[in-house]
Scaffold this motif. Structure first.
Motif, PDB file in Angstrom:
ATOM      1  N   PHE A  82       0.801  -1.220   0.000  1.00  0.00           N
ATOM      2  CA  PHE A  82       0.000   0.000   0.000  1.00  0.00           C
ATOM      3  C   PHE A  82       0.840   1.279   0.000  1.00  0.00           C
ATOM      4  O   PHE A  82       0.386   2.316  -0.496  1.00  0.00           O
ATOM      5  N   SER A  83       2.062   1.234   0.538  1.00  0.00           N
ATOM      6  CA  SER A  83       2.896   2.433   0.507  1.00  0.00           C
ATOM      7  C   SER A  83       3.383   2.731  -0.907  1.00  0.00           C
ATOM      8  O   SER A  83       3.409   3.886  -1.337  1.00  0.00           O
ATOM      9  N   ILE A  84       3.761   1.686  -1.650  1.00  0.00           N
ATOM     10  CA  ILE A  84       4.173   1.896  -3.040  1.00  0.00           C
ATOM     11  C   ILE A  84       2.988   2.402  -3.856  1.00  0.00           C
ATOM     12  O   ILE A  84       3.133   3.325  -4.677  1.00  0.00           O
ATOM     13  N   LEU A  85       1.821   1.817  -3.634  1.00  0.00           N
ATOM     14  CA  LEU A  85       0.613   2.273  -4.333  1.00  0.00           C
ATOM     15  C   LEU A  85       0.356   3.746  -4.049  1.00  0.00           C
ATOM     16  O   LEU A  85       0.110   4.540  -4.976  1.00  0.00           O
ATOM     17  N   TYR A  86       0.438   4.130  -2.778  1.00  0.00           N
ATOM     18  CA  TYR A  86       0.133   5.515  -2.409  1.00  0.00           C
ATOM     19  C   TYR A  86       1.091   6.503  -3.071  1.00  0.00           C
ATOM     20  O   TYR A  86       0.663   7.503  -3.662  1.00  0.00           O
ATOM     21  N   PHE A  87       2.384   6.229  -2.989  1.00  0.00           N
ATOM     22  CA  PHE A  87       3.335   7.207  -3.515  1.00  0.00           C
ATOM     23  C   PHE A  87       3.378   7.213  -5.041  1.00  0.00           C
ATOM     24  O   PHE A  87       3.729   8.225  -5.650  1.00  0.00           O
ATOM     25  N   ASP A  88       3.009   6.123  -5.660  1.00  0.00           N
ATOM     26  CA  ASP A  88       2.842   6.143  -7.114  1.00  0.00           C
ATOM     27  C   ASP A  88       1.653   7.033  -7.506  1.00  0.00           C
ATOM     28  O   ASP A  88       1.702   7.755  -8.503  1.00  0.00           O
ATOM     29  N   ILE A  89       0.592   6.977  -6.713  1.00  0.00           N
ATOM     30  CA  ILE A  89      -0.554   7.859  -6.962  1.00  0.00           C
ATOM     31  C   ILE A  89      -0.133   9.317  -6.808  1.00  0.00           C
ATOM     32  O   ILE A  89      -0.459  10.171  -7.641  1.00  0.00           O
ATOM     33  N   MET A  90       0.619   9.603  -5.749  1.00  0.00           N
ATOM     34  CA  MET A  90       1.059  10.983  -5.500  1.00  0.00           C
ATOM     35  C   MET A  90       2.011  11.490  -6.589  1.00  0.00           C
ATOM     36  O   MET A  90       1.972  12.653  -6.975  1.00  0.00           O
ATOM     37  N   VAL A 124      13.801  15.149  -4.173  1.00  0.00           N
ATOM     38  CA  VAL A 124      12.334  15.172  -4.166  1.00  0.00           C
ATOM     39  C   VAL A 124      11.774  14.036  -5.013  1.00  0.00           C
ATOM     40  O   VAL A 124      10.888  13.290  -4.583  1.00  0.00           O
ATOM     41  N   VAL A 125      12.306  13.878  -6.230  1.00  0.00           N
ATOM     42  CA  VAL A 125      11.783  12.856  -7.138  1.00  0.00           C
ATOM     43  C   VAL A 125      12.054  11.454  -6.598  1.00  0.00           C
ATOM     44  O   VAL A 125      11.245  10.537  -6.778  1.00  0.00           O
ATOM     45  N   SER A 126      13.185  11.283  -5.904  1.00  0.00           N
ATOM     46  CA  SER A 126      13.542   9.947  -5.413  1.00  0.00           C
ATOM     47  C   SER A 126      12.686   9.505  -4.234  1.00  0.00           C
ATOM     48  O   SER A 126      12.790   8.351  -3.793  1.00  0.00           O
ATOM     49  N   LEU A 127      11.817  10.382  -3.728  1.00  0.00           N
ATOM     50  CA  LEU A 127      10.960  10.005  -2.608  1.00  0.00           C
ATOM     51  C   LEU A 127       9.995   8.874  -2.968  1.00  0.00           C
ATOM     52  O   LEU A 127       9.449   8.217  -2.093  1.00  0.00           O
ATOM     53  N   ASN A 128       9.774   8.666  -4.275  1.00  0.00           N
ATOM     54  CA  ASN A 128       8.884   7.561  -4.660  1.00  0.00           C
ATOM     55  C   ASN A 128       9.608   6.222  -4.639  1.00  0.00           C
ATOM     56  O   ASN A 128       9.002   5.172  -4.847  1.00  0.00           O
ATOM     57  N   GLY A 129      10.932   6.261  -4.388  1.00  0.00           N
ATOM     58  CA  GLY A 129      11.684   5.024  -4.209  1.00  0.00           C
ATOM     59  C   GLY A 129      12.132   4.338  -5.489  1.00  0.00           C
ATOM     60  O   GLY A 129      12.671   3.238  -5.450  1.00  0.00           O
ATOM     61  N   ASP A 130      11.939   5.000  -6.650  1.00  0.00           N
ATOM     62  CA  ASP A 130      12.278   4.357  -7.916  1.00  0.00           C
ATOM     63  C   ASP A 130      13.521   5.012  -8.525  1.00  0.00           C
ATOM     64  O   ASP A 130      13.490   6.191  -8.898  1.00  0.00           O
ATOM     65  N   THR A 131      14.604   4.253  -8.626  1.00  0.00           N
ATOM     66  CA  THR A 131      15.869   4.779  -9.136  1.00  0.00           C
ATOM     67  C   THR A 131      15.765   5.184 -10.593  1.00  0.00           C
ATOM     68  O   THR A 131      16.221   6.275 -10.985  1.00  0.00           O
ATOM     69  N   GLN A 169      16.004   4.451   1.195  1.00  0.00           N
ATOM     70  CA  GLN A 169      15.864   3.810   2.500  1.00  0.00           C
ATOM     71  C   GLN A 169      14.576   4.218   3.221  1.00  0.00           C
ATOM     72  O   GLN A 169      14.422   3.953   4.416  1.00  0.00           O
ATOM     73  N   LEU A 170      13.667   4.862   2.498  1.00  0.00           N
ATOM     74  CA  LEU A 170      12.343   5.124   3.047  1.00  0.00           C
ATOM     75  C   LEU A 170      11.594   3.793   3.207  1.00  0.00           C
ATOM     76  O   LEU A 170      11.997   2.787   2.617  1.00  0.00           O
ATOM     77  N   PRO A 171      10.510   3.762   3.975  1.00  0.00           N
ATOM     78  CA  PRO A 171       9.846   2.474   4.268  1.00  0.00           C
ATOM     79  C   PRO A 171       9.392   1.709   3.035  1.00  0.00           C
ATOM     80  O   PRO A 171       9.246   0.488   3.094  1.00  0.00           O
ATOM     81  N   TRP A 172       9.145   2.421   1.918  1.00  0.00           N
ATOM     82  CA  TRP A 172       8.692   1.727   0.710  1.00  0.00           C
ATOM     83  C   TRP A 172       9.845   1.473  -0.261  1.00  0.00           C
ATOM     84  O   TRP A 172       9.638   1.008  -1.363  1.00  0.00           O
ATOM     85  N   GLY A 173      11.064   1.772   0.154  1.00  0.00           N
ATOM     86  CA  GLY A 173      12.227   1.537  -0.703  1.00  0.00           C
ATOM     87  C   GLY A 173      12.729   0.107  -0.579  1.00  0.00           C
ATOM     88  O   GLY A 173      12.585  -0.541   0.467  1.00  0.00           O
ATOM     89  N   ALA A 283      -5.061   5.797   3.103  1.00  0.00           N
ATOM     90  CA  ALA A 283      -4.625   6.992   2.375  1.00  0.00           C
ATOM     91  C   ALA A 283      -4.737   6.794   0.871  1.00  0.00           C
ATOM     92  O   ALA A 283      -5.115   7.721   0.133  1.00  0.00           O
ATOM     93  N   SER A 284      -4.426   5.589   0.393  1.00  0.00           N
ATOM     94  CA  SER A 284      -4.540   5.300  -1.041  1.00  0.00           C
ATOM     95  C   SER A 284      -5.986   5.377  -1.499  1.00  0.00           C
ATOM     96  O   SER A 284      -6.292   5.931  -2.565  1.00  0.00           O
TER      97      SER A 284
END
Length: 454
Positions: A82-90, A124-131, A169-173, A283-284
């Motif tokens: 759900f965290s990956i889903l949420y930040f992809d939406i954001m 900022v962009v890396s907050l979604n966890g995708d390199t 290293q964020l929780p969804w990374g 949140a999602s």
């Protein structure tokens, strides 16, 4: 016997991943299945015991004496989903766009401001966890500007990847997910422990970017008080890399709502009173309903994001098979005892920082899951025998992330090197020249907070 089987299972797992003979999910499930059968037969257990080990690794294990429940991977897997889903939406609705655009506009023609803007936009962009996404957006936004101003493209490469290594290293990374799952700690607890080090590392990365910017000022004889600016054409090109990224998904009118929802969710996650999966699931749902009003749009977003969301969650579930067999069969304890028996007593209490430093090359050159599930999960058992908690072992295993973003096993880095016209080895050397200080920062901060015992 169990020690040999544990070593053989880990080596086979790492080799199969390194040689790309199996996918991560297949390796995490099939390799322990084969060795679990062997271990069960060798120790007089039935094959039904093997499936019990797997069940405990995925769901939970109940200690019959104490009544304590030890959760398997189901807890982090739900949070990850759900965290990956949420930040992809954001990311889709454009939550991070204004911040990125702000730094681009402020850069103008000053080499130092350009480098600082690059590192902030990458952060900022890396907050979604995708390199890969971060590299693509930052290259599109800044490459032409660096060429126009004759700035070193090697600097562009290293200031893009440096913050990715931190905010992965964020929780969804991926690294935090793998470490928490393999070492049996809660993701939100691990993130709270890591946060002081991550913030300190971000400050260090910004200071290094400023240093590189100062060197570029001197090399190009740039006067900071001059009125030289980037042309409007190039500024528009940079901004379009942000604005034209799936514009049909943007929701600028809902920016403040999305920002408050995100800050509230992160606040609850850090506080730790509510499970992360519940926070991001709710949140999602709220984000989807508010940003995409009709059912068809919501369903389309869920289908589109499934490609990002499902693989990591599925791999995490597969990790339950690996950890369940390794622990339930007794292989983990046997291997940990064997390693502990050869470590000098005087060295044991200092094992955490030593392991953190030694593990850095392994984190860099091995596939991430191979390191955490094949090495870190076993070393945890050794550390525990010397009074080091699983959480401290998890933190030690994360320190080497300072060098993860120069790993030859990350495909996006070859694209980055191609765009910045440099050899991969030269890129590694340039990064190491400046960013070794990040690993020192982690060691110092975690030592001061007690997250890494010395």
């Amino acid at each position: 016997m169990l020690t040999f089987l544990a070593l053989a299972m880990i080596v086979v797992f790492i080799v199969l991943l390194s040689k790309k003979k199996l996918s991560v999910f297949a390796a995490l499930t099939l390799v322990p299945l084969v060795f679990g059968i062997i271990a069960a037969l060798a120790t007089g257990h039935s094959l039904l015991d093997l499936f019990k080990w797997i069940q405990e690794g995925i769901f939970f294990k109940l200690n019959a004496k104490t009544g304590k429940v030890s959760w398997g991977v189901i807890s982090p897997a739900a949070t990850i989903l759900f965290s990956i889903l949420y930040f992809d939406i954001m990311l889709g609705v454009g939550l991070f766009d204004p911040v990125a655009e702000f730094f681009i506009k402020k850069a103008k023609g000053d080499p130092m401001k350009v480098l600082l803007s690059t590192v902030m936009v990458a952060s900022v962009v890396s907050l979604n966890g995708d390199t890969t996404t971060t590299i693509i957006i930052c290259i599109a936004a800044f490459l032409n500007l660096y060429k126009q101003l004759n700035l070193k493209l090697s600097y562009l490469a290293i200031v893009i990847v440096a913050p990715i290594g931190i905010w992965n290293q964020l929780p969804w990374g991926g690294p935090t997910i793998a470490a928490a799952t393999a070492l049996g700690v809660e993701i939100s607890d691990l993130f709270r422990t890591l946060l002081p080090g991550l913030l300190a590392a971000q400050v260090v990365v910004i200071l290094i970017a400023a240093l590189l910017g100062k060197k570029e000022r001197q090399r190009l004889n740039f006067n900071p008080s001059s009125t030289e600016k980037v042309s409007q054409e190039h500024l528009n090109q940079m901004l379009s890399a942000i604005r034209d990224n799936e514009p049909e998904l943007k929701r600028p009118k809902l920016y403040w709502f999305n920002l408050l929802l995100t800050l509230g969710s992160l606040g609850l996650l850090i506080k730790g009173d509510i499970h992360g999966s519940i926070i991001f699931m709710l949140a999602s749902a709220i984000a989807l309903v508010i940003n995409y009003r009709n059912v068809s749009e919501c369903n389309n977003r869920l289908e589109a994001l499934a490609e990002d969301v499902l693989p990591t969650a599925i791999v995490t579930m597969g990790a339950g098979v690996f950890s369940g067999v390794l622990t339930g069969s007794g292989m983990a304890n046997a291997l940990a005892n064997s390693i502990a028996s050869i470590i000098p007593t005087g060295l044991g209490s200092h094992m955490a920082p030593i392991y953190a430093i030694i593990a850095a090359p392994a984190i860099c050159f091995l596939p991430q899951d191979a390191f955490y599930f094949g090495i870190a999960s076993v070393i945890k058992g050794v550390m525990v025998q010397f009074g080091i908690t699983p959480m401290q072992a998890a933190v030690a295993s994360m320190v080497g992330q300072a060098f993860r973003l120069i790993s030859p096993v990350i495909p996006a880095l070859y694209m980055l090197c191609g765009e910045t016209k440099q050899n991969f080895v030269d890129f590694q050397k340039e990064y190491l020249k400046y960013f070794w200080v990040v690993i020192v920062t982690y060691l110092v901060v975690y030592g001061l907070t007690g997250a890494l015992p010395y």
